[in-house]
Design a protein around this motif. Structure first.
Motif, PDB file in Angstrom:
ATOM      1  N   TYR A  91      27.614  15.071  -4.124  1.00  0.00           N
ATOM      2  CA  TYR A  91      28.220  13.688  -5.225  1.00  0.00           C
ATOM      3  C   TYR A  91      28.016  14.472  -6.468  1.00  0.00           C
ATOM      4  CZ  TYR A  91      26.877  10.287  -1.781  1.00  0.00           C
ATOM      5  OH  TYR A  91      26.745   9.477  -0.693  1.00  0.00           O
ATOM      6  N   ILE A  92      29.191  13.930  -7.180  1.00  0.00           N
ATOM      7  CA  ILE A  92      29.439  14.359  -8.577  1.00  0.00           C
ATOM      8  C   ILE A  92      28.751  13.429  -9.565  1.00  0.00           C
ATOM      9  CG2 ILE A  92      31.025  14.944 -10.251  1.00  0.00           C
ATOM     10  CD1 ILE A  92      32.695  15.566  -8.074  1.00  0.00           C
ATOM     11  N   THR A  93      27.821  13.642 -10.594  1.00  0.00           N
ATOM     12  CA  THR A  93      27.203  12.605 -11.368  1.00  0.00           C
ATOM     13  C   THR A  93      28.236  12.561 -12.618  1.00  0.00           C
ATOM     14  OG1 THR A  93      25.654  14.309 -12.229  1.00  0.00           O
ATOM     15  CG2 THR A  93      24.645  12.974 -10.499  1.00  0.00           C
ATOM     16  N   PRO A  94      28.102  11.065 -13.039  1.00  0.00           N
ATOM     17  CA  PRO A  94      28.725  11.002 -14.296  1.00  0.00           C
ATOM     18  C   PRO A  94      28.148  11.469 -15.720  1.00  0.00           C
ATOM     19  CG  PRO A  94      27.888   9.038 -13.622  1.00  0.00           C
ATOM     20  CD  PRO A  94      27.284   9.896 -12.497  1.00  0.00           C
ATOM     21  N   ILE A  95      28.252  12.512 -15.724  1.00  0.00           N
ATOM     22  CA  ILE A  95      27.360  13.339 -16.885  1.00  0.00           C
ATOM     23  C   ILE A  95      27.738  12.597 -18.333  1.00  0.00           C
ATOM     24  CG2 ILE A  95      26.815  15.461 -15.429  1.00  0.00           C
ATOM     25  CD1 ILE A  95      29.233  16.763 -17.055  1.00  0.00           C
ATOM     26  N   HIS A  96      28.974  12.564 -18.543  1.00  0.00           N
ATOM     27  CA  HIS A  96      28.869  12.002 -19.873  1.00  0.00           C
ATOM     28  C   HIS A  96      28.610  10.651 -20.003  1.00  0.00           C
ATOM     29  CE1 HIS A  96      31.236  15.489 -21.252  1.00  0.00           C
ATOM     30  NE2 HIS A  96      32.013  15.409 -20.121  1.00  0.00           N
ATOM     31  N   ASP A  97      28.686   9.873 -19.154  1.00  0.00           N
ATOM     32  CA  ASP A  97      28.127   8.463 -19.190  1.00  0.00           C
ATOM     33  C   ASP A  97      26.537   8.655 -19.468  1.00  0.00           C
ATOM     34  OD1 ASP A  97      30.429   7.058 -18.858  1.00  0.00           O
ATOM     35  OD2 ASP A  97      30.293   7.028 -16.706  1.00  0.00           O
ATOM     36  N   ILE A  98      25.931   9.540 -18.598  1.00  0.00           N
ATOM     37  CA  ILE A  98      24.471   9.746 -18.778  1.00  0.00           C
ATOM     38  C   ILE A  98      24.005  10.317 -20.260  1.00  0.00           C
ATOM     39  CG2 ILE A  98      22.561  10.935 -17.657  1.00  0.00           C
ATOM     40  CD1 ILE A  98      24.161  10.763 -14.971  1.00  0.00           C
ATOM     41  N   ALA A  99      24.906  11.344 -20.558  1.00  0.00           N
ATOM     42  CA  ALA A  99      24.689  11.754 -21.856  1.00  0.00           C
ATOM     43  C   ALA A  99      24.819  10.667 -22.982  1.00  0.00           C
ATOM     44  CB  ALA A  99      25.964  12.730 -22.515  1.00  0.00           C
ATOM     45  N   ARG A 100      25.602   9.634 -22.936  1.00  0.00           N
ATOM     46  CA  ARG A 100      25.858   8.553 -23.660  1.00  0.00           C
ATOM     47  C   ARG A 100      24.542   7.557 -23.833  1.00  0.00           C
ATOM     48  NH1 ARG A 100      30.839   7.449 -22.209  1.00  0.00           N
ATOM     49  NH2 ARG A 100      30.144   5.708 -20.893  1.00  0.00           N
ATOM     50  N   LEU A 101      23.711   7.360 -22.675  1.00  0.00           N
ATOM     51  CA  LEU A 101      22.465   6.933 -22.459  1.00  0.00           C
ATOM     52  C   LEU A 101      21.431   7.783 -22.905  1.00  0.00           C
ATOM     53  CD1 LEU A 101      22.735   5.295 -18.802  1.00  0.00           C
ATOM     54  CD2 LEU A 101      23.053   4.179 -20.974  1.00  0.00           C
ATOM     55  N   ALA A 102      21.402   8.841 -22.771  1.00  0.00           N
ATOM     56  CA  ALA A 102      20.284   9.774 -23.310  1.00  0.00           C
ATOM     57  C   ALA A 102      20.235   9.769 -24.705  1.00  0.00           C
ATOM     58  CB  ALA A 102      20.418  11.026 -22.631  1.00  0.00           C
ATOM     59  N   HIS A 103      21.453   9.984 -25.409  1.00  0.00           N
ATOM     60  CA  HIS A 103      21.545   9.966 -26.829  1.00  0.00           C
ATOM     61  C   HIS A 103      21.127   8.615 -27.415  1.00  0.00           C
ATOM     62  CE1 HIS A 103      24.420  13.546 -26.296  1.00  0.00           C
ATOM     63  NE2 HIS A 103      23.195  14.105 -26.455  1.00  0.00           N
ATOM     64  N   LYS A 104      21.560   7.656 -26.691  1.00  0.00           N
ATOM     65  CA  LYS A 104      21.155   6.245 -27.255  1.00  0.00           C
ATOM     66  C   LYS A 104      19.538   6.003 -27.350  1.00  0.00           C
ATOM     67  CE  LYS A 104      21.871   1.265 -26.048  1.00  0.00           C
ATOM     68  NZ  LYS A 104      22.785   0.333 -24.795  1.00  0.00           N
ATOM     69  N   TYR A 105      18.800   6.645 -26.510  1.00  0.00           N
ATOM     70  CA  TYR A 105      17.458   6.215 -26.577  1.00  0.00           C
ATOM     71  C   TYR A 105      16.754   7.622 -26.870  1.00  0.00           C
ATOM     72  CZ  TYR A 105      18.718   2.165 -23.982  1.00  0.00           C
ATOM     73  OH  TYR A 105      19.195   0.975 -23.864  1.00  0.00           O
ATOM     74  N   GLY A 106      17.339   8.627 -27.562  1.00  0.00           N
ATOM     75  CA  GLY A 106      16.823   9.794 -28.393  1.00  0.00           C
ATOM     76  C   GLY A 106      16.403  10.898 -27.617  1.00  0.00           C
ATOM     77  N   ALA A 107      17.105  11.107 -26.464  1.00  0.00           N
ATOM     78  CA  ALA A 107      16.885  12.205 -25.756  1.00  0.00           C
ATOM     79  C   ALA A 107      17.843  13.118 -25.949  1.00  0.00           C
ATOM     80  CB  ALA A 107      16.722  12.059 -24.099  1.00  0.00           C
ATOM     81  N   VAL A 108      17.513  14.479 -25.265  1.00  0.00           N
ATOM     82  CA  VAL A 108      18.837  15.593 -25.150  1.00  0.00           C
ATOM     83  C   VAL A 108      18.905  15.421 -23.580  1.00  0.00           C
ATOM     84  CG1 VAL A 108      18.099  16.693 -27.140  1.00  0.00           C
ATOM     85  CG2 VAL A 108      17.156  17.409 -24.847  1.00  0.00           C
ATOM     86  N   ILE A 109      20.201  15.770 -23.364  1.00  0.00           N
ATOM     87  CA  ILE A 109      20.524  16.008 -21.902  1.00  0.00           C
ATOM     88  C   ILE A 109      20.846  17.263 -21.516  1.00  0.00           C
ATOM     89  CG2 ILE A 109      22.904  15.635 -22.550  1.00  0.00           C
ATOM     90  CD1 ILE A 109      23.331  14.045 -19.684  1.00  0.00           C
ATOM     91  N   ILE A 110      20.421  17.759 -20.556  1.00  0.00           N
ATOM     92  CA  ILE A 110      20.588  18.928 -19.560  1.00  0.00           C
ATOM     93  C   ILE A 110      21.264  18.712 -18.351  1.00  0.00           C
ATOM     94  CG2 ILE A 110      19.581  21.128 -18.429  1.00  0.00           C
ATOM     95  CD1 ILE A 110      17.012  20.609 -20.246  1.00  0.00           C
ATOM     96  N   VAL A 111      22.496  19.496 -18.273  1.00  0.00           N
ATOM     97  CA  VAL A 111      23.204  19.511 -16.839  1.00  0.00           C
ATOM     98  C   VAL A 111      23.093  20.644 -15.994  1.00  0.00           C
ATOM     99  CG1 VAL A 111      25.413  19.236 -15.664  1.00  0.00           C
ATOM    100  CG2 VAL A 111      24.904  17.689 -17.572  1.00  0.00           C
ATOM    101  N   ASP A 112      22.434  20.430 -14.961  1.00  0.00           N
ATOM    102  CA  ASP A 112      22.400  21.545 -13.877  1.00  0.00           C
ATOM    103  C   ASP A 112      23.827  21.824 -13.254  1.00  0.00           C
ATOM    104  OD1 ASP A 112      21.986  23.442 -11.808  1.00  0.00           O
ATOM    105  OD2 ASP A 112      20.389  22.428 -10.661  1.00  0.00           O
ATOM    106  N   GLY A 113      24.445  22.756 -13.864  1.00  0.00           N
ATOM    107  CA  GLY A 113      26.025  22.957 -13.389  1.00  0.00           C
ATOM    108  C   GLY A 113      26.363  23.713 -12.158  1.00  0.00           C
ATOM    109  N   ALA A 114      25.161  24.255 -11.716  1.00  0.00           N
ATOM    110  CA  ALA A 114      25.487  25.314 -10.504  1.00  0.00           C
ATOM    111  C   ALA A 114      26.529  25.059  -9.366  1.00  0.00           C
ATOM    112  CB  ALA A 114      24.179  25.678  -9.893  1.00  0.00           C
TER     113      ALA A 114
END
Length: 439
Positions: free
Chosen positions: A175-198
């Motif tokens: 499954y491919i996760t919607p990383i940019h959608d999740i980034a928007r949410l993380a930043h909206k609530y003051g978190a940084v996002i890490i993506v395990d891109g392996a």
């Protein structure tokens, strides 16, 4: 299109125990990929020029330092951020090392919270368990995550979640996760996002910048051996600002501008995080592989792998006694990772039979994603614990994972063997009574 001519070693025959010579079929690309011929060549071309990186004066040292730093630009270009001064590349030996480094650098307080999912590889879970309080987003019955659940947890934490770390693509279901959608949410609530891109970067184009500032991926980690450069290298691609503020994960030579009796001055990022002698060949091989993938074009890569993935999944659906996991009807959000079992057959015995009798390499077990596999199997945490403590290891799966060089002919050989195994007579696997387990 047939991409096999681009790869080294894939057509070398191997001798089976019965003496038969066969061309092996590697359907275990989720573990390790073969090298591109261009990657092998760049190692060969540079082996005689090997010298110190950023140390000493001389032709070989200057040459290697230039090549080593040029590789950073190639990697930044691969992730579409070459002209974005916010990003840098830190070399690591693996995706796992990169995630451990980020866990130790970004988390400064044991009470900080990290959000991740039950879909993750251990490399994107265990390093954070050691340093923070964990929040896990559950998967649904088909193994997908729902980003609404991510936002719900972010709201509930009320700003205490400092990091959201998530896989780019699952090593179990693809499954491919919607990383940019999740980034928007993380930043909206003051978190940084890490993506395990392996598992992602060899199969889909990744633009770390997204379409807006809110969509930017703060950090991405990966291993080169899953992207056709298997020479023990990887990288963190991420924002300099966060890294400049903290002390490095490793220390030693090369990461300091000055060392004094009672204090020291760190060098700038990225060298600050690259203590010790660096893996020159790993860096240039990694850069060459990524450059070649970019030149091949991800539209071509995706099309080739999608056709093969859909062909195998649709064929497996019609084979008697095959049990498949994940969504096998809608597969557009899956890379070519296909987990399965055969009813009443031991998962390890099936994979061994495939390898020893047909030279087909698969993976069997729980793929370093135990909690996810248990959920897909419908196994409770307590039953899973008892299974491991007992030494029985009854629960597991088989995984086929595809690469750019795999073909329909290989798929047909695999499917024919799978059909024979699944329909042949076999005594049912029965759990043995081994006595009371003491906890």
């Amino acid at each position: 299109m047939d991409y096999r001519n681009l790869f080294d070693g894939i057509d070398d025959k191997i001798k089976l125990s019965n003496g038969v010579l066969l061309t092996p079929i590697n359907f275990d690309n989720g573990a390790t990929t073969p090298p591109l011929k261009s990657v092998t060549q760049i190692i060969y071309d540079n082996i005689k020029n090997y010298g110190p990186i950023a140390r000493g004066v001389g032709f070989k040292g200057e040459y290697c330092t230039t090549m080593f730093n040029k590789a950073r630009d190639i990697i930044l270009d691969f992730f579409c951020v070459l002209d974005n001064d916010d990003y840098t590349v830190i070399y690591t030996k693996s995706d796992t090392e990169g995630l451990n480094a980020l866990a130790n650098v970004l988390i400064q307080d044991k009470d900080d919270m990290v959000l991740t999912t039950r879909m993750e590889h251990h490399a994107n879970d265990l390093p954070f368990r050691r340093v923070a309080k964990m929040v896990y987003v559950e998967v649904d019955v088909l193994g997908r995550i729902n980003i609404d659940d991510i936002e719900e947890e972010l709201i509930k934490a009320n700003g205490k979640i400092k990091v959201v770390t998530i896989t780019g693509a699952s090593n179990v279901t693809g499954y491919i996760t919607p990383i940019h959608d999740i980034a928007r949410l993380a930043h909206k609530y003051g978190a940084v996002i890490i993506v395990d891109g392996a598992q992602l970067i060899a199969h889909r184009e990744v633009n770390l910048a997204g379409n807006s500032k809110d969509e930017e991926i703060d950090f991405l980690t990966f291993s080169a051996h899953k992207a056709y450069a298997p020479f023990g290298s990887g990288a963190i691609v991420g924002k300099k600002d966060y890294l400049n503020e903290e002390d490095p994960f490793l220390s030693g030579g090369g990461c300091v501008a000055g060392v004094f009796d009672e204090r020291l001055i760190w060098t700038a990022v990225p060298e600050k995080y690259e203590a010790g002698t660096q893996n020159f060949f790993g860096a240039i091989a990694m850069a060459k592989a990524l450059s070649d993938l970019k030149n091949i074009g991800f539209q071509n890569i995706e099309m080739h792998e999608k056709l093969l993935k859909d062909y195998i999944i649709n064929s497996m659906k019609s084979i008697k006694n095959v049990i498949m996991y994940g969504d096998v009807d809608y597969t557009d959000d899956r890379i070519g990772v296909i987990p399965f079992n055969i009813k009443n057959r031991d998962y390890s015995e099936v994979s061994i039979k495939m390898a020893t009798e047909n030279a087909i390499s698969l993976r069997s077990g729980k793929f370093c994603a135990h909690t996810y596999v248990y959920r897909l199997l419908g196994v409770s945490d307590s039953d899973a614990y008892r299974d491991v403590i007992s030494g029985e290891y009854f629960y597991g799966m088989i995984r086929a994972s595809l690469g750019l060089y795999n073909t329909k002919d290989e798929a047909d050989i695999f499917l024919n063997e799978l059909d024979q195994i699944s329909t042949s007579r076999n005594s049912r696997r029965v759990r043995k009574h081994i006595g009371r387990i003491r906890f």
